[in-house]
Design an enzyme around this catalytic site. Structure first.
Site, PDB file in Angstrom:
ATOM      1  N   LYS A   1       0.870  -0.893  -0.084  1.00 49.76           N
ATOM      2  CA  LYS A   1       0.022  -0.501   0.363  1.00 49.76           C
ATOM      3  C   LYS A   1       0.945   1.154   0.159  1.00 49.76           C
ATOM      4  O   LYS A   1       2.094   1.150   0.495  1.00 49.76           O
ATOM      5  CB  LYS A   1      -0.934  -0.313   1.342  1.00 49.76           C
TER       6      LYS A   1
ATOM      7  N   ARG B   1      -3.806 -10.104   4.935  1.00 51.80           N
ATOM      8  CA  ARG B   1      -4.101  -9.511   3.561  1.00 51.80           C
ATOM      9  C   ARG B   1      -2.435  -9.581   2.720  1.00 51.80           C
ATOM     10  O   ARG B   1      -2.413  -8.546   3.221  1.00 51.80           O
ATOM     11  CB  ARG B   1      -5.319  -9.267   3.096  1.00 51.80           C
TER      12      ARG B   1
HETATM   13  N1  HH2 Z   1      -7.483  -3.869   0.961  1.00 56.05           N
HETATM   14  C1  HH2 Z   1      -8.229  -3.360  -0.430  1.00 56.05           C
HETATM   15  C2  HH2 Z   1      -9.411  -4.258  -0.290  1.00 56.05           C
HETATM   16  N2  HH2 Z   1      -9.664  -5.717   0.560  1.00 56.05           N
HETATM   17  N3  HH2 Z   1     -10.288  -6.165   2.634  1.00 56.05           N
HETATM   18  C3  HH2 Z   1      -9.992  -6.084   4.006  1.00 56.05           C
HETATM   19  N4  HH2 Z   1     -10.696  -6.927   4.762  1.00 56.05           N
HETATM   20  N5  HH2 Z   1      -8.215  -5.303   4.570  1.00 56.05           N
HETATM   21  C4  HH2 Z   1      -7.768  -4.231   3.083  1.00 56.05           C
HETATM   22  O1  HH2 Z   1      -6.862  -4.130   3.648  1.00 56.05           O
HETATM   23  C5  HH2 Z   1      -8.210  -4.521   1.934  1.00 56.05           C
HETATM   24  C6  HH2 Z   1      -9.268  -4.819   1.287  1.00 56.05           C
HETATM   25  C7  HH2 Z   1      -7.084  -3.339  -0.931  1.00 56.05           C
HETATM   26  O2  HH2 Z   1      -6.195  -3.705  -1.864  1.00 56.05           O
HETATM   27  P1  HH2 Z   1      -6.016  -4.278  -3.104  1.00 56.05           P
HETATM   28  O3  HH2 Z   1      -7.477  -5.658  -3.513  1.00 56.05           O
HETATM   29  O4  HH2 Z   1      -3.928  -4.970  -3.351  1.00 56.05           O
HETATM   30  O5  HH2 Z   1      -6.145  -3.573  -4.524  1.00 56.05           O
HETATM   31  P2  HH2 Z   1      -6.847  -2.910  -4.942  1.00 56.05           P
HETATM   32  O6  HH2 Z   1      -8.529  -2.666  -4.160  1.00 56.05           O
HETATM   33  O7  HH2 Z   1      -7.116  -2.029  -6.029  1.00 56.05           O
HETATM   34  O8  HH2 Z   1      -7.878  -4.475  -5.935  1.00 56.05           O
END
Ligand code: HH2
Length: 278
Positions: free
Chosen positions: A221, A256
């Site tokens: 992040k 995660r």
């Molecule tokens: N962060 C993201 C998405 N889902 N769910 C939980 N429970 N906690 C988190 O910190 C979290 C989440 C964002 O990251 P990512 O899926 O890598 O990216 P994007 O939202 O751009 O798909």
């Protein structure tokens, strides 16, 4: 080392210490891995690779929630996630569905998902109904505002107190509606400055003290880019391991992550050392 359990109608996840959740984004635009797993077969292969590397479950997401993103329709999200959730479920892989939409959660639960991961913290009452109806578990994450605008000068009077209170309130609503297994997540980067994120991480022991398992998701992040200067998300895996080991030391039940192999290796070493201190 603490023991954790998430019981769902599909099965029960049990583990000790800090488990690893593998991220599978089937989106064209996620901030770190957008576009890399659009093909169903490739997405499934990547999920199986993460399971072989030691992930406990796979978090499937069909909508990017990166800062500034505008969202997609439920139909499009279902088109992206439905087939992958079904295939992984057939293969016996425990799946959580990363969505804010009850329609998408319902489709995934019908297709075999175990857990709903709602980054909006159960704002839509239908989400609780759908989750309880399927006997699924839920992950309640804290987000200030919505992805499109959440990083525009986020402000709190007391970030830790507000995040904690909102998480406990949503968790209580879920429990009251019959959801047996609830995990909470402070939502790193979701309407938070670097200082907000750091305070939430430093104060994790106060959050775990409430008795619910806590998930931390800081993988690749922006806060890690700010601290290290690593501009590209894919260059932040070592930084991700560092923040997640810190979270493990403060009682996080699960992290995660994108880089499952690196985290599993680091956590094994950390747990061998920390376990001996008890
Ligand atoms: N962060 C993201 C998405 N889902 N769910 C939980 N429970 N906690 C988190 O910190 C979290 C989440 C964002 O990251 P990512 O899926 O890598 O990216 P994007 O939202 O751009 O798909």
């Amino acid at each position: 080392m603490s023991s954790f359990e998430l019981a769902t109608a599909r099965g029960t996840l049990r583990w000790q210490g800090t488990a690893v959740m593998g991220i599978l984004n089937v989106t064209p635009d996620s901030f770190s891995d957008g576009g890399s797993h659009r093909d169903e077969a490739e997405a499934v292969a990547h999920a199986l690779r993460m399971m072989n590397q030691g992930a406990l479950l796979i978090d499937v997401g069909g909508e990017s929630t990166r800062p500034g993103s505008t969202g997609v329709t439920a139909a499009e999200e279902i088109r992206r996630t439905g087939p992958v959730v079904r295939r992984l479920s057939e293969l016996g892989v425990p799946v959580s569905i990363d969505t804010m939409k009850p329609e998408v959660a319902a489709d995934a639960l019908e297709g075999g998902a175990w857990i709903v991961n709602d980054v909006s913290g159960l704002r839509d009452p239908d989400m609780i109904r759908v989750t309880a109806g399927a006997g699924a578990g839920v992950i309640v994450m804290h987000m200030l505002g919505e992805p499109r605008t959440m990083q525009e000068a986020p402000g709190y009077a007391d970030v830790f107190a507000e995040v904690r209170a909102e998480l406990l309130e949503a968790a209580a609503r879920a429990r009251a509606a019959g959801v047996a297994s609830v995990m909470i997540d402070p939502g790193i980067g979701f309407g938070k400055t670097l200082d907000h994120n750091l305070e939430l991480l430093r104060r994790l022991p106060e959050l775990t003290a409430d008795g619910l398992p806590v998930l931390v998701g800081a993988s690749r992040k922006g806060m890690l880019g700010k601290i290290t200067g690593a501009g590209a998300a894919a260059d932040r895996d070592a930084a991700s391991v560092a923040v997640h080991l810190y979270a493990a030391g403060r009682g996080a039940a699960m992290v995660r992550v994108h880089d499952v192999a690196g985290h599993v290796q680091a956590l094994k070493v950390w747990q061998a050392l920390a376990g001996g201190e008890e």
